[in-house]
Scaffold this active site. Sequence first.
Site, PDB file in Angstrom:
ATOM      1  N   ASN A 211      76.148 115.898  30.603  1.00 37.60           N
ATOM      2  CA  ASN A 211      77.362 115.829  31.428  1.00 37.60           C
ATOM      3  C   ASN A 211      77.676 114.379  31.760  1.00 37.60           C
ATOM      4  O   ASN A 211      77.001 113.460  31.279  1.00 37.60           O
ATOM      5  CB  ASN A 211      77.199 116.667  32.700  1.00 37.60           C
ATOM      6  CG  ASN A 211      76.011 116.198  33.509  1.00 37.60           C
ATOM      7  OD1 ASN A 211      75.949 115.064  33.946  1.00 37.60           O
ATOM      8  ND2 ASN A 211      75.015 117.069  33.668  1.00 37.60           N
ATOM      9  N   ALA A 275      70.918 114.584  41.196  1.00 35.95           N
ATOM     10  CA  ALA A 275      71.046 114.710  39.728  1.00 35.95           C
ATOM     11  C   ALA A 275      72.037 115.809  39.370  1.00 35.95           C
ATOM     12  O   ALA A 275      72.164 116.804  40.081  1.00 35.95           O
ATOM     13  CB  ALA A 275      69.686 115.034  39.114  1.00 35.95           C
ATOM     14  N   ASP A 279      72.886 123.167  33.764  1.00 34.29           N
ATOM     15  CA  ASP A 279      72.544 124.515  34.228  1.00 34.29           C
ATOM     16  C   ASP A 279      71.921 125.359  33.119  1.00 34.29           C
ATOM     17  O   ASP A 279      71.215 126.312  33.393  1.00 34.29           O
ATOM     18  CB  ASP A 279      73.797 125.210  34.780  1.00 34.29           C
ATOM     19  CG  ASP A 279      74.191 124.614  36.122  1.00 34.29           C
ATOM     20  OD1 ASP A 279      73.289 124.392  36.945  1.00 34.29           O
ATOM     21  OD2 ASP A 279      75.388 124.322  36.327  1.00 34.29           O
ATOM     22  N   LYS A 289      67.218 118.576  12.047  1.00 27.62           N
ATOM     23  CA  LYS A 289      68.660 118.432  12.275  1.00 27.62           C
ATOM     24  C   LYS A 289      69.430 119.582  11.610  1.00 27.62           C
ATOM     25  O   LYS A 289      69.188 119.874  10.430  1.00 27.62           O
ATOM     26  CB  LYS A 289      69.119 117.080  11.702  1.00 27.62           C
ATOM     27  CG  LYS A 289      70.535 116.756  12.055  1.00 27.62           C
ATOM     28  CD  LYS A 289      70.932 115.416  11.506  1.00 27.62           C
ATOM     29  CE  LYS A 289      72.435 115.297  11.564  1.00 27.62           C
ATOM     30  NZ  LYS A 289      72.962 114.399  10.579  1.00 27.62           N
ATOM     31  N   LYS A 338      76.499 126.796  48.748  1.00 25.69           N
ATOM     32  CA  LYS A 338      75.307 126.152  48.145  1.00 25.69           C
ATOM     33  C   LYS A 338      74.286 125.803  49.226  1.00 25.69           C
ATOM     34  O   LYS A 338      73.083 125.919  49.011  1.00 25.69           O
ATOM     35  CB  LYS A 338      75.717 124.886  47.387  1.00 25.69           C
ATOM     36  CG  LYS A 338      76.200 125.223  45.992  1.00 25.69           C
ATOM     37  CD  LYS A 338      76.538 124.025  45.151  1.00 25.69           C
ATOM     38  CE  LYS A 338      77.176 124.529  43.851  1.00 25.69           C
ATOM     39  NZ  LYS A 338      78.073 123.620  43.225  1.00 25.69           N
ATOM     40  N   LYS A 342      70.927 127.653  48.446  1.00 24.44           N
ATOM     41  CA  LYS A 342      69.832 126.794  47.957  1.00 24.44           C
ATOM     42  C   LYS A 342      68.894 126.367  49.084  1.00 24.44           C
ATOM     43  O   LYS A 342      68.044 125.503  48.901  1.00 24.44           O
ATOM     44  CB  LYS A 342      70.412 125.568  47.242  1.00 24.44           C
ATOM     45  CG  LYS A 342      71.267 125.950  46.024  1.00 24.44           C
ATOM     46  CD  LYS A 342      71.457 124.792  45.068  1.00 24.44           C
ATOM     47  CE  LYS A 342      72.367 125.188  43.920  1.00 24.44           C
ATOM     48  NZ  LYS A 342      72.020 124.500  42.675  1.00 24.44           N
TER      49      LYS A 342
END
Length: 401
Positions: A211, A275, A279, A289, A338, A342
Site C-alpha cells: 500500500n 503501520a 489485511d 516467478k 475500531k 480492537k
Amino acid sequence: MNNLLNKKILLIICGGISAYKSLELIRSFKKKGAQIKTILTNSAKQFVTPLSVTSLSQEKVYDDLFSLENESKMDHISLSRWSDVILVAPATANTIAKLSSGSSDDLASTVMLASDKNIFLAPAMNVRMWEHRSTKENITKLKNYGFSLIGPEVGDMACGEFGEGKMSEPEKIIEKIEDYFVSLSKNKKFKALVTAGPTREYIDPVRFITNKSSGKQGYELAKSLSKKGFQTTLISGPTNLEVEKNINFIEVETADQMFKETQKNLPADVAIFSAAVADFKVQKQQTEKIKKEDYLNLGLEKNIDILNYISNHNSLRPKLVIGFAAETIDLENNSKKKLIDKNCDWIIANDVSNKSIGFNSDFNEVTIFYKNKNMKEEKLSLKRKSEISDEIVDRVLDQLN
Ligand code: PMT
C-alpha cells in the site's frame, strides 16, 4: 546530583548586548562538568570576542560556514550530531526570523536547520521588537516546530525601555537545561514500541501486494519518543527513511514478520500501531516467478491483526495501546468502532481521502478518540508529522505519569 556532567551543549551566541551573559553561561556549564562547543554569529563578534569564548570553553570557536566545510572532522552536520542539546543565547529577532523561514545563510542557521536535536532559544531584544506581530508569528511557528523557549523576562532594557524582552539570567537558563536532562533520564524508564510503514505480501519472488504508506508518521513518532527519553523500538515495513541511532530499529517485510517482531519486543509501556499492515496475504506464495501465460489465481487469506492480538493479550498488552485508523469515509464512526473492536486505549484517526495529508505526505491532521474519556475526541490541526508526533508523545507522557 549533577545533571549536566558530560552533557554536550552546543551554544550559539547571536549579536545582542546580552551576549556578555553567555560568557557566564559557558563558565557555569563548564563548572557543572558539561562540554561546550560554541558558534558565534558575525554580529555576536561585535559583543564578545572568539578569544574570550575559547578561553572559557577551552574549545575552538566555530564561526565560518565555509572554512568549516573544508574541515573534514567537524562540519555543520557533525556539530549538531556531537551535541546533546543546542542552546541559542541570546536568540535575536533576526535569528528567530531566519529559523522560522528556514533560511540558512550562516553557520548558526545552517547547523540548526540541519539538526534534529532539541533546540532551546533564550530570546533577547527590545520590547517593541519582541511584541512585533512578525516576531510573535515567528515564535509561534518555532514552537510548533518543536523549539523550546526560555524567557524572555520583563525588566529594564539596555536601550532604556522597560518591558518583556530581556534574556533570562544564566542561572535560570542552566536550570531549564538541567530540567530537560532530568526529565529525559526520568523517561528512560519507559519503553515504547512503534510499528510503521507498509507490509509486503509476496505473490511470487518478485511480486507483492502492498500500500501507499511511506512510514513517515511512524518514524516521526519513534523520533519524538526517543527525543523525550523513551527506550524506543521501531518495527517497520520497507521504506526509504533514515532512522536515528538511538532507536532500536527492526526492519520487516511481511505482516507475519511484523507480528513476530512485535511479540518479541514486548512488554512495553506504550505501543503505537501506525503501520499500514496489509489485511490480506496470498494463501500459496509461488516459489518461482509466475509466467505471463500461467493461470493466475490470487487466493487470499486474512493476515493476523497485530494490534487486535496484542491489545487482547494479557501478558503482552502495554499499559497504553494506541491504534491508528486510516479512513476515507465516516471518520468518526469508523474510528470509534475500531477503538472498541480492537480494544485500544486511543485511536488516532486520519482522513486518507485527503491527498495532502495521511499517506506519504509530510503533513497530517488527526483526531484522537480516547476510550477512558468516554470516547471524547481531540483534534490536532494540520501540521508537520513531526509536530503531530511531538503532540501525541506529550499526551502519552501525561497518561503514563
Ligand atoms: O506511513 P505514512 O505515509 O506516513 O502514512 C501514515 C498512515 C496514514 C499510514 C498512518 O497515519 C495510519 O493511519 N496508519 C494506520 C493505517 C491502517 O492500516 O489503518 P487501518 O484502519 O487499516 O488499521 C487500524 C489499526 O490496526 C492500525 O493501527 C493498524 O496498524 C492496525 N492493524 C491493521 C491490520 C493488521 N493486520 N494489523 C494491525 O496491527
